[in-house]
Design an enzyme around this catalytic site. Structure first.
Site, mmCIF file in Angstrom:
data_model
loop_
_atom_site.group_PDB
_atom_site.id
_atom_site.type_symbol
_atom_site.label_atom_id
_atom_site.label_comp_id
_atom_site.label_asym_id
_atom_site.label_seq_id
_atom_site.Cartn_x
_atom_site.Cartn_y
_atom_site.Cartn_z
ATOM 1 N N CYS A 356 14.131 -8.535 22.807
ATOM 2 C CA CYS A 356 12.799 -7.932 23.025
ATOM 3 C C CYS A 356 12.451 -6.880 21.975
ATOM 4 O O CYS A 356 11.270 -6.575 21.795
ATOM 5 C CB CYS A 356 12.735 -7.255 24.378
ATOM 6 S SG CYS A 356 13.284 -8.252 25.752
HETATM 7 O O1 KQY Z 1 9.885 -7.587 26.210
HETATM 8 C C1 KQY Z 1 10.183 -6.726 26.990
HETATM 9 N N1 KQY Z 1 11.214 -6.888 27.759
HETATM 10 C C2 KQY Z 1 9.329 -5.522 27.059
HETATM 11 C C3 KQY Z 1 9.429 -4.774 28.297
HETATM 12 C C4 KQY Z 1 8.590 -3.540 28.252
HETATM 13 C C5 KQY Z 1 9.127 -2.534 29.170
HETATM 14 C C6 KQY Z 1 8.361 -1.265 29.184
HETATM 15 N N2 KQY Z 1 8.937 -0.414 30.134
#
Ligand code: KQY
Length: 369
Positions: A356
């Site tokens: 991510c």
């Molecule tokens: O791609 C992702 N897992 C982003 C998650 C965003 C989390 C913000 N608290």
């Protein structure tokens, strides 16, 4: 200057390569906001240093950082990592950065998806998100390539491609009314076909339990190579994750990819289940407009959230009881790359993991030669 193109990748003969194809670079953003990362983001920054260092052994890494954190990031990151000032609302480069597409003549361009912080004012994770939405343009500018501003909302973590005409995604995320309420499933498929240059969309159902992105595929299932994927798994039928993974497995087994192939599906046992401790939750600042953190909440932990570098697989370490088996399994799946484990707990507490927060730049190659 990076031009905004009035076309789409499919029309122009550009495609998104698989992550397992060669890269020229990798981008990250520096974690900073104290209402997402506990203890003023200090533990998360240490984890990002470990991650950036691991990837930098395999390909050039750039980290985008705010003006306020520039000196601190530059001091903490190793010299081989490039640090550039780049404003953002948080550190999720996979979701806010460009998705790069290439052609057979050595061309590379960026797709600049619209971004609404995983759901906008209907369950999104923070407000505002305007700086995040501008990140892709700035990265394409620095990379020196033109870009397509997509006419719909999408995050890079919600898609995985094989580079050969297939995208895998989830209904929970892409059909969620908090992303593109005006688009039907068929219209979303049409846009994916245009902007990734694919022919086949493989729909999985839900993402990992309690994934606050509304079920990004990159936490659930990832390509190992064309027609071969790895899926997060549990054998515990009483765990709600069991039904989610079983359903995904069934859909993958029933599917054919763009070249008519069946999928080989590898199961990767999940960590935990893992939960946020009271101490961890208390370390996160409370702020209006940001998703609050609750002690005891189950975390969306998955080893599938790894990054494929040119010579390495960088995977999160999440559970001492399971890490060794997970890394060994990944090593079996990727025999030509070195599997490196990096601390994953702080990234997990922030809402995601290694995949991510990274974004690869594919190597643009002239295939006519
Ligand atoms: O791609 C992702 N897992 C982003 C998650 C965003 C989390 C913000 N608290």
């Amino acid at each position: 200057m990076s031009k905004s193109l009035d076309s789409n990748p499919r029309r122009d003969g550009y495609r998104m390569p698989g992550e397992f194809e060669p890269h020229s670079a990798c981008w990250l953003l520096w974690p900073e906001r104290p209402d997402n990362w506990r203890l003023g983001a200090k533990p998360a920054q240490q984890a990002f240093v470990r991650l950036a260092t691991a990837i930098a052994g395999s390909e050039p890494v750039t980290v985008g950082v705010s003006a306020a954190q520039y000196a601190n990031a530059r001091r903490l990151l190793p010299t081989q990592v490039r640090v550039v000032e780049l404003s953002s609302n948080d550190a999720w480069m996979r979701d806010v950065g460009p998705t790069f597409v290439v052609n057979d003549r050595g061309g590379i361009r960026g797709v600049d998806w619209q971004f609404n912080a995983w759901g906008g004012l209907r369950g999104g994770l923070y407000f505002p998100w305007d700086r995040d939405d501008a990140v892709a343009q700035k990265v394409t500018e620095i990379e020196g390539c033109d870009r397509y501003r997509a006419p719909f909302i999408l995050e890079g973590g919600s898609i995985h491609v094989d580079g050969q005409g297939t995208v895998i995604t989830t209904e929970e995320c892409l059909l969620n009314p908090n992303r593109n309420p005006g688009l039907s499933r068929a219209q979303i498929e049409t846009q994916l076909k245009r902007y990734l240059n694919v022919e086949t969309v493989v729909w999985l159902g839900k993402g990992v339990l309690h994934d606050e992105t509304d079920g990004h595929v990159d936490n659930l299932c990832a390509y190992v190579r064309p027609a071969e994927v790895v899926l997060t798994w549990t054998n515990d039928r009483n765990d709600p994750q069991y039904e989610i993974s079983r359903d995904a497995h069934e859909r993958l087994k029933d599917a054919r990819d763009a070249r008519g192939r069946r999928f080989k599906v590898h199961k990767l046992q999940q960590p935990g289940p893992l939960h946020m401790t009271a101490e961890e939750a208390a370390g996160v600042d409370v702020a209006e407009g940001t998703q609050p953190r609750a002690a005891g909440g189950r975390l969306a932990a998955s080893y599938v959230n790894f990054y494929i570098g040119n010579r390495c697989i960088v995977a999160p370490l999440l559970d001492p009881r399971r890490d060794r088996d997970a890394l060994r399994k990944l090593q079996d799946l990727f025999p030509k790359r070195e599997v490196v484990g990096v601390p994953g707990r702080e990234l997990l507490l922030g809402g995601g993991n290694v995949h991510c927060v990274t974004q690869q730049v594919p190597l643009a190659r002239d295939r006519r030669r």
